[in-house]
Design a protein around this motif. Sequence first.
Motif, short mmCIF file in Angstrom:
data_model
loop_
_atom_site.label_atom_id
_atom_site.label_comp_id
_atom_site.label_asym_id
_atom_site.label_seq_id
_atom_site.Cartn_x
_atom_site.Cartn_y
_atom_site.Cartn_z
N ILE A 1 -4.88 -3.22 -12.72
CA ILE A 1 -4.10 -2.16 -12.72
C ILE A 1 -3.22 -1.98 -14.33
CG2 ILE A 1 -1.71 -1.76 -12.08
CD1 ILE A 1 -3.95 -1.18 -9.87
N ASN B 1 1.80 0.72 -15.02
CA ASN B 1 1.06 0.95 -13.98
C ASN B 1 2.10 -0.41 -13.02
OD1 ASN B 1 0.73 3.70 -14.07
ND2 ASN B 1 -1.82 2.97 -14.22
N ARG B 2 2.08 -0.69 -13.37
CA ARG B 2 2.34 -2.50 -12.27
C ARG B 2 4.36 -1.88 -11.85
NH1 ARG B 2 0.14 -7.86 -15.14
NH2 ARG B 2 -1.65 -7.19 -14.90
N VAL C 1 3.47 0.20 -8.76
CA VAL C 1 2.80 -0.19 -7.80
C VAL C 1 4.13 -1.41 -6.75
CG1 VAL C 1 1.54 -2.20 -7.04
CG2 VAL C 1 0.63 -0.95 -8.77
N ILE D 1 -4.82 1.12 -7.52
CA ILE D 1 -3.67 1.37 -7.13
C ILE D 1 -3.83 1.90 -5.30
CG2 ILE D 1 -1.41 2.06 -7.06
CD1 ILE D 1 -1.60 2.97 -9.43
N ASN E 1 -5.39 -1.45 -3.45
CA ASN E 1 -4.33 -2.86 -3.76
C ASN E 1 -3.19 -3.14 -3.14
OD1 ASN E 1 -6.32 -3.25 -5.51
ND2 ASN E 1 -4.94 -3.87 -7.37
N LEU E 2 -3.03 -1.48 -2.83
CA LEU E 2 -1.69 -1.10 -1.51
C LEU E 2 -2.52 -1.10 0.03
CD1 LEU E 2 -0.04 1.90 -3.64
CD2 LEU E 2 0.86 -0.82 -2.77
#
Length: 193
Positions: free
Chosen positions: A85, A89-90, A93, A143, A146-147
């Motif tokens: 990422i 964009n962190r 997230v 993203i 990971n989610l």
Amino acid sequence: MASLHTSASSFPGWLLFCCCCCLPLLTISLPLKGAPGAHHACRLRKIHFQQPYIRNRTYTLAKTASASDKDTDNRLIGQQLFANIRENNRCYVMKKVVELIVKDVLLTEVKSQYPYVEEVAQFLASLTSELSSCQFSGKRDHIEKNLEQMKNKMEQLGENGKTKAIGELDLLFDYMENACTDAPKKGGNKKKN
């Protein structure tokens, strides 16, 4: 109670309520003059994380729940959320992680099992509300992956997944602060891969 209801329902009481409560909330999320809007849409003011009351409530709740966490091998909140990422964009997230934790964990039956759940849930929900204009840039694949991995791990752990999520609220608080404020990043949270 009747006098509170009467004054709140009268025009002067309503006006006072709006000026004291609503106006500060509206101005918090306005971008700074001359600043690019996209950057500030994914930024929170550092002051949100410097309030001792909510920080203490969050950390106390996490400590209480982590004492019941039977799984010491897995972690839901950590650097794995940021794998592949981009740094810009962190915050997005973390906004999505917080939304998930609030909806799927804090606003469930656990409200009655731990102290301060509702206060912490309200605080976190206010942060995600303030980040409502925060959007990802670029490709969304990593993203979402990971989610989804975090959500799957929480579901695999069953009820202990909720306990673990609550026990990691202190980490969530810190990761959100680091990803969404312009404060210098703490070196302790970065791990070499």
